[in-house]
Scaffold this motif. Structure first.
Motif, PDB file in Angstrom:
ATOM      1  N   ILE A  81      69.998  28.122 126.743  1.00 40.26           N
ATOM      2  CA  ILE A  81      69.760  27.022 126.643  1.00 40.26           C
ATOM      3  C   ILE A  81      68.032  27.134 126.089  1.00 40.26           C
ATOM      4  N   PRO A  82      67.253  28.527 127.095  1.00 38.39           N
ATOM      5  CA  PRO A  82      65.858  28.881 126.307  1.00 38.39           C
ATOM      6  C   PRO A  82      66.429  29.013 125.048  1.00 38.39           C
ATOM      7  N   LEU A  83      67.286  29.564 123.976  1.00 42.46           N
ATOM      8  CA  LEU A  83      67.135  30.040 122.589  1.00 42.46           C
ATOM      9  C   LEU A  83      67.382  28.395 122.019  1.00 42.46           C
ATOM     10  N   LEU A  84      68.057  27.087 122.109  1.00 46.55           N
ATOM     11  CA  LEU A  84      68.023  25.704 121.713  1.00 46.55           C
ATOM     12  C   LEU A  84      66.680  25.742 122.114  1.00 46.55           C
ATOM     13  N   GLU A  85      65.774  25.750 123.299  1.00 47.10           N
ATOM     14  CA  GLU A  85      65.072  24.811 123.618  1.00 47.10           C
ATOM     15  C   GLU A  85      64.231  25.647 122.216  1.00 47.10           C
ATOM     16  N   THR A  86      64.158  26.611 122.522  1.00 48.56           N
ATOM     17  CA  THR A  86      62.783  27.476 121.483  1.00 48.56           C
ATOM     18  C   THR A  86      63.362  27.674 119.672  1.00 48.56           C
ATOM     19  N   MET A  87      64.493  26.881 119.151  1.00 47.10           N
ATOM     20  CA  MET A  87      64.952  26.170 117.970  1.00 47.10           C
ATOM     21  C   MET A  87      64.613  24.900 118.234  1.00 47.10           C
ATOM     22  N   ASP A  88      64.728  23.786 118.584  1.00 47.83           N
ATOM     23  CA  ASP A  88      64.007  23.036 118.790  1.00 47.83           C
ATOM     24  C   ASP A  88      62.250  23.324 118.832  1.00 47.83           C
ATOM     25  N   ARG A  89      61.621  23.848 119.426  1.00 41.17           N
ATOM     26  CA  ARG A  89      59.716  23.886 119.420  1.00 41.17           C
ATOM     27  C   ARG A  89      60.076  24.069 118.580  1.00 41.17           C
ATOM     28  N   GLU A  90      60.679  25.075 117.670  1.00 38.38           N
ATOM     29  CA  GLU A  90      60.477  25.698 116.642  1.00 38.38           C
ATOM     30  C   GLU A  90      60.496  24.856 115.229  1.00 38.38           C
ATOM     31  N   GLY A  91      61.067  23.641 115.462  1.00 43.77           N
ATOM     32  CA  GLY A  91      61.300  22.804 114.370  1.00 43.77           C
ATOM     33  C   GLY A  91      62.570  23.216 113.400  1.00 43.77           C
ATOM     34  N   ILE A  92      62.914  24.059 113.793  1.00 40.14           N
ATOM     35  CA  ILE A  92      64.776  24.407 113.470  1.00 40.14           C
ATOM     36  C   ILE A  92      65.710  23.612 113.163  1.00 40.14           C
ATOM     37  N   THR A  93      65.801  23.007 114.673  1.00 35.65           N
ATOM     38  CA  THR A  93      66.652  22.047 115.169  1.00 35.65           C
ATOM     39  C   THR A  93      65.832  20.447 115.914  1.00 35.65           C
ATOM     40  N   LEU A  94      66.829  19.703 115.636  1.00 36.98           N
ATOM     41  CA  LEU A  94      66.234  18.585 116.299  1.00 36.98           C
ATOM     42  C   LEU A  94      67.271  18.096 117.213  1.00 36.98           C
ATOM     43  N   ARG A  95      66.715  18.224 119.110  1.00 42.00           N
ATOM     44  CA  ARG A  95      67.687  17.543 119.706  1.00 42.00           C
ATOM     45  C   ARG A  95      67.689  16.006 120.057  1.00 42.00           C
ATOM     46  N   SER A  96      68.947  15.551 119.732  1.00 40.79           N
ATOM     47  CA  SER A  96      68.981  13.784 120.135  1.00 40.79           C
ATOM     48  C   SER A  96      70.004  13.834 121.027  1.00 40.79           C
ATOM     49  N   ASP A  97      70.020  13.556 122.356  1.00 41.20           N
ATOM     50  CA  ASP A  97      70.883  12.732 123.435  1.00 41.20           C
ATOM     51  C   ASP A  97      71.266  14.735 124.188  1.00 41.20           C
ATOM     52  N   ASN A  98      73.125  15.174 124.202  1.00 41.28           N
ATOM     53  CA  ASN A  98      73.109  16.388 123.767  1.00 41.28           C
ATOM     54  C   ASN A  98      73.664  17.194 122.556  1.00 41.28           C
ATOM     55  N   ALA A  99      72.852  16.734 121.601  1.00 42.05           N
ATOM     56  CA  ALA A  99      73.742  17.289 120.303  1.00 42.05           C
ATOM     57  C   ALA A  99      72.305  17.516 119.491  1.00 42.05           C
ATOM     58  N   ARG A 100      72.020  18.923 118.400  1.00 48.72           N
ATOM     59  CA  ARG A 100      71.061  19.317 117.510  1.00 48.72           C
ATOM     60  C   ARG A 100      71.770  19.154 115.882  1.00 48.72           C
ATOM     61  N   ARG A 101      70.760  19.106 115.691  1.00 51.90           N
ATOM     62  CA  ARG A 101      71.037  18.165 113.876  1.00 51.90           C
ATOM     63  C   ARG A 101      69.653  19.352 113.403  1.00 51.90           C
ATOM     64  N   LEU A 102      69.728  19.698 112.380  1.00 54.87           N
ATOM     65  CA  LEU A 102      68.485  20.955 111.293  1.00 54.87           C
ATOM     66  C   LEU A 102      67.404  19.716 111.623  1.00 54.87           C
ATOM     67  N   GLY A 103      66.315  20.360 111.603  1.00 52.89           N
ATOM     68  CA  GLY A 103      64.990  20.141 112.286  1.00 52.89           C
ATOM     69  C   GLY A 103      64.454  19.862 110.848  1.00 52.89           C
ATOM     70  N   ALA A 104      62.948  19.954 110.742  1.00 53.21           N
ATOM     71  CA  ALA A 104      62.186  19.631 109.125  1.00 53.21           C
ATOM     72  C   ALA A 104      61.625  21.307 108.984  1.00 53.21           C
ATOM     73  N   LYS A 105      61.703  22.435 109.767  1.00 50.40           N
ATOM     74  CA  LYS A 105      61.342  23.523 109.714  1.00 50.40           C
ATOM     75  C   LYS A 105      62.817  24.543 109.372  1.00 50.40           C
ATOM     76  N   ARG A 106      63.224  23.782 109.156  1.00 50.67           N
ATOM     77  CA  ARG A 106      64.679  25.081 109.127  1.00 50.67           C
ATOM     78  C   ARG A 106      64.909  26.110 108.155  1.00 50.67           C
ATOM     79  N   ASN A 107      64.389  25.825 106.796  1.00 51.86           N
ATOM     80  CA  ASN A 107      63.726  27.069 105.751  1.00 51.86           C
ATOM     81  C   ASN A 107      62.695  27.514 106.084  1.00 51.86           C
ATOM     82  N   GLU A 108      61.855  27.273 106.552  1.00 51.49           N
ATOM     83  CA  GLU A 108      60.629  28.480 107.570  1.00 51.49           C
ATOM     84  C   GLU A 108      61.324  29.819 107.963  1.00 51.49           C
TER      85      GLU A 108
END
Length: 125
Positions: free
Chosen positions: A98-125
């Motif tokens: 969970i801390p790993l995924l939440e860090t990915m969310d905060r950095e914009g790598i992933t986007l959380r929706s409900d219990n799933a994640r998809r690619l975020g806007a900053k995935r290429n940085e």
């Protein structure tokens, strides 16, 4: 000396990969006082050596980048990932996942929706 202890911490983090123990426990084990411990964590983050996942847990930057690349590859192929699928992908318990995924969310790598994640806007940085 502190330099030796810093190297020892980096060795430990390299072995623990994504299953890093709490920073305070790691630094206590090698006799670093709390104030020095916090300063060292901030220094290593500014230096780009570690990524802080939560206030008392960090992983080596190269380990984080490897996890990020693995997650992006998975999401590129599958579109989204559930927490359960991420546990399997990284072979982690919730405590470390969970801390790993939440860090990915905060950095914009992933986007959380409900219990799933998809690619975020900053995935290429």
């Amino acid at each position: 000396a502190l330099k030796d202890k810093k190297h020892r911490l980096i060795e430990i983090l390299a072995k623990q990969k994504l299953q890093a123990e709490r920073w305070s426990i790691l630094t206590d084990a090698i006799n670093i006082d709390r104030e020095t411990s916090r300063d060292l964590l901030n220094f290593l983050q500014k230096q780009g050596t570690v990524v802080i996942l939560e206030p008392d847990r960090a992983v080596l930057s190269e380990v984080f980048v490897e996890a990020k690349q693995r997650l992006i590859a998975y999401l590129t192929e599958h579109g989204e990932i559930s927490t359960q699928e991420a546990k399997t992908l990284f072979n982690l318990t919730r405590k470390h996942l969970i801390p790993l995924l939440e860090t990915m969310d905060r950095e914009g790598i992933t986007l959380r929706s409900d219990n799933a994640r998809r690619l975020g806007a900053k995935r290429n940085e």
